[in-house]
Motif scaffolding. Structure first.
Motif, PDB file in Angstrom:
ATOM      1  N   ASP A  93       9.771 -14.311   2.418  1.00  0.00           N
ATOM      2  CA  ASP A  93      10.462 -13.176   1.806  1.00  0.00           C
ATOM      3  C   ASP A  93       9.625 -12.557   0.686  1.00  0.00           C
ATOM      4  O   ASP A  93       9.539 -11.337   0.553  1.00  0.00           O
ATOM      5  CB  ASP A  93      11.819 -13.614   1.249  1.00  0.00           C
ATOM      6  N   SER A  94       9.001 -13.398  -0.122  1.00  0.00           N
ATOM      7  CA  SER A  94       8.262 -12.873  -1.275  1.00  0.00           C
ATOM      8  C   SER A  94       6.982 -12.149  -0.861  1.00  0.00           C
ATOM      9  O   SER A  94       6.579 -11.186  -1.510  1.00  0.00           O
ATOM     10  CB  SER A  94       7.945 -14.001  -2.264  1.00  0.00           C
ATOM     11  N   VAL A  95       6.320 -12.594   0.214  1.00  0.00           N
ATOM     12  CA  VAL A  95       5.110 -11.889   0.652  1.00  0.00           C
ATOM     13  C   VAL A  95       5.460 -10.627   1.436  1.00  0.00           C
ATOM     14  O   VAL A  95       4.647  -9.693   1.507  1.00  0.00           O
ATOM     15  CB  VAL A  95       4.162 -12.794   1.466  1.00  0.00           C
ATOM     16  N   GLU A  96       6.643 -10.580   2.009  1.00  0.00           N
ATOM     17  CA  GLU A  96       7.074  -9.408   2.773  1.00  0.00           C
ATOM     18  C   GLU A  96       7.587  -8.299   1.853  1.00  0.00           C
ATOM     19  O   GLU A  96       7.432  -7.111   2.158  1.00  0.00           O
ATOM     20  CB  GLU A  96       8.177  -9.831   3.752  1.00  0.00           C
ATOM     21  N   ASP A  97       8.159  -8.674   0.725  1.00  0.00           N
ATOM     22  CA  ASP A  97       8.800  -7.727  -0.186  1.00  0.00           C
ATOM     23  C   ASP A  97       7.773  -7.118  -1.142  1.00  0.00           C
ATOM     24  O   ASP A  97       7.127  -7.851  -1.898  1.00  0.00           O
ATOM     25  CB  ASP A  97       9.884  -8.446  -0.977  1.00  0.00           C
ATOM     26  N   PRO A 105       2.579  -2.646  -0.106  1.00  0.00           N
ATOM     27  CA  PRO A 105       2.822  -2.284   1.293  1.00  0.00           C
ATOM     28  C   PRO A 105       1.506  -2.135   2.059  1.00  0.00           C
ATOM     29  O   PRO A 105       0.454  -1.839   1.490  1.00  0.00           O
ATOM     30  CB  PRO A 105       3.564  -0.948   1.191  1.00  0.00           C
ATOM     31  N   GLY A 106       1.579  -2.319   3.371  1.00  0.00           N
ATOM     32  CA  GLY A 106       0.403  -2.140   4.211  1.00  0.00           C
ATOM     33  C   GLY A 106      -0.068  -3.441   4.824  1.00  0.00           C
ATOM     34  O   GLY A 106       0.584  -4.484   4.717  1.00  0.00           O
ATOM     35  N   ARG A 107      -1.223  -3.365   5.474  1.00  0.00           N
ATOM     36  CA  ARG A 107      -1.775  -4.534   6.147  1.00  0.00           C
ATOM     37  C   ARG A 107      -2.000  -5.654   5.137  1.00  0.00           C
ATOM     38  O   ARG A 107      -2.484  -5.422   4.025  1.00  0.00           O
ATOM     39  CB  ARG A 107      -3.085  -4.185   6.849  1.00  0.00           C
ATOM     40  N   ALA A 108      -1.676  -6.883   5.535  1.00  0.00           N
ATOM     41  CA  ALA A 108      -1.848  -8.045   4.659  1.00  0.00           C
ATOM     42  C   ALA A 108      -2.051  -9.282   5.520  1.00  0.00           C
ATOM     43  O   ALA A 108      -1.653  -9.315   6.695  1.00  0.00           O
ATOM     44  CB  ALA A 108      -0.636  -8.225   3.748  1.00  0.00           C
ATOM     45  N   LYS A 125       9.289 -12.433  11.170  1.00  0.00           N
ATOM     46  CA  LYS A 125       9.316 -11.152  10.470  1.00  0.00           C
ATOM     47  C   LYS A 125       8.325 -10.156  11.058  1.00  0.00           C
ATOM     48  O   LYS A 125       8.089  -9.093  10.489  1.00  0.00           O
ATOM     49  CB  LYS A 125       9.011 -11.369   8.982  1.00  0.00           C
ATOM     50  N   GLY A 126       7.720 -10.521  12.190  1.00  0.00           N
ATOM     51  CA  GLY A 126       6.823  -9.603  12.866  1.00  0.00           C
ATOM     52  C   GLY A 126       5.347  -9.781  12.570  1.00  0.00           C
ATOM     53  O   GLY A 126       4.523  -9.007  13.062  1.00  0.00           O
ATOM     54  N   TRP A 127       4.996 -10.796  11.771  1.00  0.00           N
ATOM     55  CA  TRP A 127       3.591 -11.075  11.532  1.00  0.00           C
ATOM     56  C   TRP A 127       2.998 -11.705  12.797  1.00  0.00           C
ATOM     57  O   TRP A 127       3.713 -12.323  13.588  1.00  0.00           O
ATOM     58  CB  TRP A 127       3.418 -12.015  10.339  1.00  0.00           C
ATOM     59  N   HIS A 128       1.679 -11.572  12.971  1.00  0.00           N
ATOM     60  CA  HIS A 128       1.041 -12.066  14.183  1.00  0.00           C
ATOM     61  C   HIS A 128      -0.222 -12.846  13.825  1.00  0.00           C
ATOM     62  O   HIS A 128      -0.764 -12.726  12.719  1.00  0.00           O
ATOM     63  CB  HIS A 128       0.682 -10.902  15.114  1.00  0.00           C
ATOM     64  N   ASP A 294       0.529  -5.654  10.292  1.00  0.00           N
ATOM     65  CA  ASP A 294      -0.170  -4.380  10.403  1.00  0.00           C
ATOM     66  C   ASP A 294       0.286  -3.444   9.291  1.00  0.00           C
ATOM     67  O   ASP A 294       1.380  -3.581   8.735  1.00  0.00           O
ATOM     68  CB  ASP A 294       0.104  -3.745  11.759  1.00  0.00           C
ATOM     69  N   GLY A 295      -0.549  -2.468   9.005  1.00  0.00           N
ATOM     70  CA  GLY A 295      -0.214  -1.515   7.975  1.00  0.00           C
ATOM     71  C   GLY A 295       0.867  -0.526   8.432  1.00  0.00           C
ATOM     72  O   GLY A 295       1.202  -0.441   9.584  1.00  0.00           O
TER      73      GLY A 295
END
Length: 295
Positions: A93-97, A105-108, A125-128, A294-295
């Motif tokens: 949650d903290s890395v997504e927010d 915001p953006g690619r990470a 959360k949709g990370w790949h 993705d960004g």
């Protein structure tokens, strides 16, 4: 669970490094190591502290991260809590927010080796998965094959030799006087910084006395894995075995410092580095992938 995300001040860097050292175990993941903090401290202790994030229950760290660039988090989680789904959910949650104090915001990208619960939480959360890395280790219970080249453990008076080789290995461009002095100053900041006592800096020389290869190795304390970060060969000396020589010499120094093994991770696409470590006797583990959005 109430979890705070803390950016430590400089006074806590040694304490954080000691906690990270305790999380290094043979057979465990090649995750964030106190040596990674040491190498990052080229930038000085203030920037190192400001680039760190600690997830803590009260005063007890559960995860320690280093923002190695604004959108790359290199992470280690307390080995006892790698499968803690509650902790994983809080970190995810903290890395997504964008208000979580970690990423804009953006690619990470999150480097979370061995943290299965966190990897699954980010995936939800949709990370790949990103490009694979290969962890490698060398058992130090027996003596390391000695190097045949002249190799010295150097101090501040030989900083220029170390810096010149590293620049050639990783930049491959001409090193002018201004850039050279800037890099030397940063190297001296690292070698006088809070993690310096755990480090040793090595240079391999050719038969003419020219510096050919360098490495820095970092101990996490007796009975724990040490780290190679970085290792490089001057462009003029590649293909002559100096990478293997300096790697073995670094491993031998870590053994003298009490390390139980030495670890490193190389990009799966970096065939030259992988070949060097394999030739030096390292054993590869299964590939691991960072998690990216993705960004």
């Amino acid at each position: 669970m109430v979890l705070d995300v803390i950016t430590p001040d400089v006074s806590r860097l040694v304490e954080v490094g000691e906690t990270l050292a305790q999380w290094q175990v043979d057979g465990g993941p090649v995750h964030l190591h106190p040596g990674d903090l040491g190498w990052y401290s080229l930038r000085g202790p203030e920037e190192t502290a400001s680039s760190m994030r600690i997830w803590a229950d009260g005063a007890t760290p559960s995860a320690i991260g280093l923002l190695d660039g604004p959108q790359l988090l290199r992470l280690a989680i307390d080995p006892a809590r790698r499968d803690d789904t509650g902790l994983a959910a809080w970190i995810a949650d903290s890395v997504e927010d964008p208000e979580g104090g970690v990423f804009a915001p953006g690619r990470a990208t999150v480097e979370a080796r061995g943290a299965g619960a966190l990897t699954r939480a980010l995936g939800q959360k949709g990370w790949h998965e990103d490009e694979p890395w290969i962890p490698l280790s060398l058992d130090l219970s027996a003596p390391v094959q000695p190097a045949t080249a002249r190799i010295e453990t150097i101090g501040e008076d030989r900083a220029g030799d170390w810096v010149s080789v590293h620049w050639s290995a990783f930049r491959g461009t001409a090193l002018d006087d201004a850039a050279r002095q800037t890099f030397i100053n940063r190297w001296l900041a690292m070698t006088s910084g809070p993690f310096a006592p755990a480090s040793r800096h090595l240079v391999a020389f050719d038969q003419n006395g020219e510096a050919a290869a360098v490495t820095t190795v970092w101990s996490a304390g007796a009975g724990r894995p040490g780290l190679i970060e970085p290792m490089g060969v001057h462009q003029d000396h590649r293909g002559r075995g100096y990478g293997v020589e300096i790697t073995r010499a670094g491993a031998a120094v870590l053994r003298e410092m009490g390390s139980s093994s030495v670890v490193v991770a190389a990009e799966g696409s970096n065939h030259g580095a992988l070949a060097t470590y394999l030739a030096a006797g390292f054993v590869p583990a299964a590939p691991v992938a960072d998690m990216s959005r993705d960004g």
